[in-house]
Design an enzyme around this catalytic site. Structure first.
Site, PDB file in Angstrom:
ATOM      1  N   THR B 171       0.756  -1.225   0.000  1.00  0.00           N
ATOM      2  CA  THR B 171       0.000   0.000   0.000  1.00  0.00           C
ATOM      3  C   THR B 171       0.801   1.297   0.000  1.00  0.00           C
ATOM      4  O   THR B 171       1.809   1.400   0.688  1.00  0.00           O
ATOM      5  CB  THR B 171      -0.909   0.031   1.254  1.00  0.00           C
ATOM      6  OG1 THR B 171      -1.486  -1.235   1.416  1.00  0.00           O
ATOM      7  CG2 THR B 171      -1.970   1.065   1.138  1.00  0.00           C
ATOM      8  N   ARG B 199      -9.208 -11.550  -3.776  1.00  0.00           N
ATOM      9  CA  ARG B 199      -9.122 -11.044  -2.409  1.00  0.00           C
ATOM     10  C   ARG B 199      -9.108  -9.514  -2.434  1.00  0.00           C
ATOM     11  O   ARG B 199      -8.329  -8.895  -3.159  1.00  0.00           O
ATOM     12  CB  ARG B 199      -7.854 -11.546  -1.720  1.00  0.00           C
ATOM     13  CG  ARG B 199      -7.631 -10.981  -0.307  1.00  0.00           C
ATOM     14  CD  ARG B 199      -6.663  -9.812  -0.290  1.00  0.00           C
ATOM     15  NE  ARG B 199      -6.282  -9.426   1.072  1.00  0.00           N
ATOM     16  CZ  ARG B 199      -5.519  -8.374   1.370  1.00  0.00           C
ATOM     17  NH1 ARG B 199      -5.038  -7.621   0.415  1.00  0.00           N
ATOM     18  NH2 ARG B 199      -5.234  -8.087   2.613  1.00  0.00           N
ATOM     19  N   GLY B 223      -0.792  -1.794   6.156  1.00  0.00           N
ATOM     20  CA  GLY B 223      -0.427  -2.854   7.087  1.00  0.00           C
ATOM     21  C   GLY B 223      -1.218  -4.109   6.787  1.00  0.00           C
ATOM     22  O   GLY B 223      -1.627  -4.320   5.646  1.00  0.00           O
TER      23      GLY B 223
END
Lengths: 318, 314
Positions: B171, B199, B223
């Site tokens: 990310t 997913r 995270g």
């Protein structure tokens, strides 16, 4: 009655907030009633809140009166694409699917995502592959389409259709429960918005928007204008208000009022707290809902309407 | 024009290896500089976060856009979100393929549809309708991502073991406040190496991967996606700030809660409606950079803040 704890079990279900036509009222009322009784029966026998909400929602997915599973509204291409979420308040585990086609019970697939993967949300083609791998039967998309949803779809394609009109159609079914162990859970399932773009994901598949459950606070399932509920993260917002000391009813009203003033959106919610207090509130004209607590069944469709019967009476009249 | 503009960016919270450290720092400094130029010229926070995240997506050192990781079938699937704190309008895409700047596409979902999120094939079809160019997968995949994928295939590491070693790229994101006092956030990712097909992580989920509200502030999270979702991390931080906590206190207490309640680690960048900001993380490292009042700050390790004066005060 194995595993029976001290908490009095409670279940609340909804069959969507929006505009319910007169000729659909009776079917909606009996649909939510049956779902609430089914879930309550599981809780009474010492079953988990998770099982109760899953079964209640499965029953409403199978009921063509509701916009979920069979009876889902159609997207712009005339297909059914569904979203669903289930959440366990004990460990905040959750499973969700978005834009799935050709399966009867998205809520069961969501539960499999929660229990059989390390992920929480599977979408589209990947969700379909997963369903196949788990032996979930694929059914023809036609089987989920009712005459009524096809009619509404083609009506919306007409040049003079009013897109604001179908925003009022009831979306979504859902359930919240607390079991005898004091665990809370929520489940939400939907066919989404009529004539939505292919691939549109609404609030139902999004944790915190379509539902949230936390044993420290309670559980909630939402319905209404999906995009508005996403903008205010409605389910989580209600539980946040409860953390600050509001009752489920105050929290629901405050959050729905905020959604109306801030993003001009209407909807409805069902809430259960971790002490077993509950509420069913909506800012739309109608929402079909039913609840069972202390062997008392309650249900309603209009603002302020509450019909009360004992569970024994309700089962007797079935 | 009451507010002093602020921009904060991150390049993902994980155990960034030493050989990627320098490029990660350069990458976030580059992104914050590009995005801040927009704010300085009176541009909106929405445009600034979009430009900053585009820069990060185009940089192959980060797992987003170019440089994204591969899923279990060896494809790249991308997620992104952008949110406008003034109206709470948001646009998100999940599980899209072959698009080099998912954040810009998310912006189109916000501006050109009545919806908040589009997913999978439907999203790709919409991109085609808009004339957004589809790039060949090979263009998004780096040698590094390919090698990493093969390694994981070979040893059949579970996703869980990857998280435990924190060997997870994850990310990029940005938060900003502009001269008008409007806040915005944007987050974009290629997800987890060897993830299941389809997913979707926290990134495109409003309230989890990001949230922006002019009445409070803006957050972008990174995270372990599933943990971030469980606690709806971005919205949780803003709840804490509504209760009077500073961005730093709010970020610390939410990250601490996530670790305690669901054993997940991550990092966040936050800006408040008054222009206070923070970059906090519980992973080993997170590359971040910020610009406020002519001062560029950046860091990689816990507690590290390095200063660069970019515009000497007049």
């Amino acid at each position: 009655m194995e595993g029976l704890g001290d908490m009095k079990p409670v279940i609340v279900v909804h069959g969507g907030a929006g505009r319910i036509f007169k000729d659909r009222e009776e079917g909606s009322r009996s649909g939510v009633t049956r779902a609430a009784l089914k879930g309550y029966n599981i809780l009474k026998q010492g079953g988990s809140a998770l099982d109760a909400v899953e079964e209640a929602v499965t029953l409403m997915e199978d009921d063509p009166h509701f916009n979920a599973g069979c009876g889902s509204v159609l997207n712009e291409k005339g297909e059914v694409e569904m979203d669903a979420i289930i959440m366990d308040g004990k460990n905040l585990a959750s499973g969700a699917v978005s834009a799935v086609k050709c399966i009867a019970n998205p809520i069961k697939l969501a539960r499999l995502v929660m229990e059989k993967t390390e992920h929480m949300l599977l979408t589209d083609h990947g969700a379909q592959l997963f369903a196949k791998a788990k032996g979930v039967p694929e059914i023809p998309g036609e089987k989920l389409i009712t005459e009524r949803s096809r009619e509404r779809w083609s009506k919306n394609l007409e040049a003079d259709s009013n897109p604001q009109e179908f925003k009022k159609d009831p979306g979504t079914v859902g359930a919240v429960a607390i079991d005898s162990e004091g665990n809370v859970a929520c489940a939400t399932s939907t066919g989404g918005l009529t004539n939505k773009l292919v691939g549109r994901v609404g609030d139902s598949a999004c944790i915190g928007c379509g539902g949230y459950a936390d044993n420290h606070i309670g559980a909630t399932s939402t319905t209404g204008h999906g995009e508005s509920m996403m903008k205010v993260v409605l389910a989580r917002l209600i539980l946040y208000h409860m953390e600050q000391g509001m009752s489920p009813e105050e929290a629901a009203d405050t959050a729905l009022d905020y959604m109306k003033t801030r993003v001009n959106g209407l909807g409805g919610v069902i809430v259960v707290s971790n002490s077993g207090d509950w509420a069913a509130r909506f800012s739309t004209k109608q929402m079909s809902w039913a609840s069972v607590k202390d062997d008392q069944l309650q249900c309603g469709i209009y603002t302020g309407e509450i019909q009360t019967r004992s569970v024994a009476e309700a089962l007797g009249s079935k | 024009m009451g507010t002093k503009p602020v921009l904060v960016v991150h390049g993902g919270a994980w155990a960034i290896p030493d050989d990627l450290a320098e490029r990660s720092i350069l990458g976030v400094k580059n992104a914050v500089t590009n995005g801040f130029a927009v704010l300085e010229m009176g541009g909106s926070s929405m445009k600034a976060v979009e430009v900053a995240v585009q820069t990060l997506e185009d940089d192959t050192v980060f797992d987003a856009g170019h440089g994204a990781v591969l899923n279990a079938d060896g494809y790249v699937e991308l997620d992104a979100i952008i949110m406008n704190g003034k109206t709470l309008a948001a646009g998100a895409v999940s599980c899209i393929k072959n698009i080099s700047n998912p954040v810009t596409f998310a912006c189109s979902v916000l501006e050109k549809t009545p919806h908040v999120m589009l997913t999978g094939t439907g999203a790709n079809q919409f991109a085609e309708k808009l004339g957004i160019p589809q790039v060949p997968v090979e263009e998004l995949v780096t040698e590094h991502a390919k090698a990493e994928w093969e390694q994981y295939r070979k040893y059949k590491h579970t996703v869980k073991s990857l998280f435990n070693t924190e060997l997870v790229h994850d990310t990029v994101g940005a938060v900003a406040i502009d001269y008008e006092g409007n806040v915005a956030c944007a987050t974009s990712t290629g997800g987890i190496t060897n993830k299941m097909v389809g997913r979707v992580g926290d990134t495109p989920l409003i309230g989890s991967g990001g949230y922006a509200d002019n009445l409070v502030g803006a957050v972008s999270a990174t995270g372990h996606g599933e943990s971030i979702m469980k606690v709806t991390l971005a919205r949780l931080i803003l709840f804490h700030m509504e209760q009077g906590k500073t961005p730093e206190e709010a970020a610390n207490s939410a990250l601490h809660y996530m670790e305690k309640r669901v054993h997940g680690r991550g990092g966040v960048i936050v800006v408040s409606r008054t222009g206070e900001w923070t970059a906090r993380f519980t992973t080993k490292r997170m590359a971040w950079a910020s610009i406020k009042e002519g001062v560029l700050l950046y860091g990689l390790n816990t507690g590290e803040t390095i200063q660069e004066i970019i515009n000497p005060p007049k």
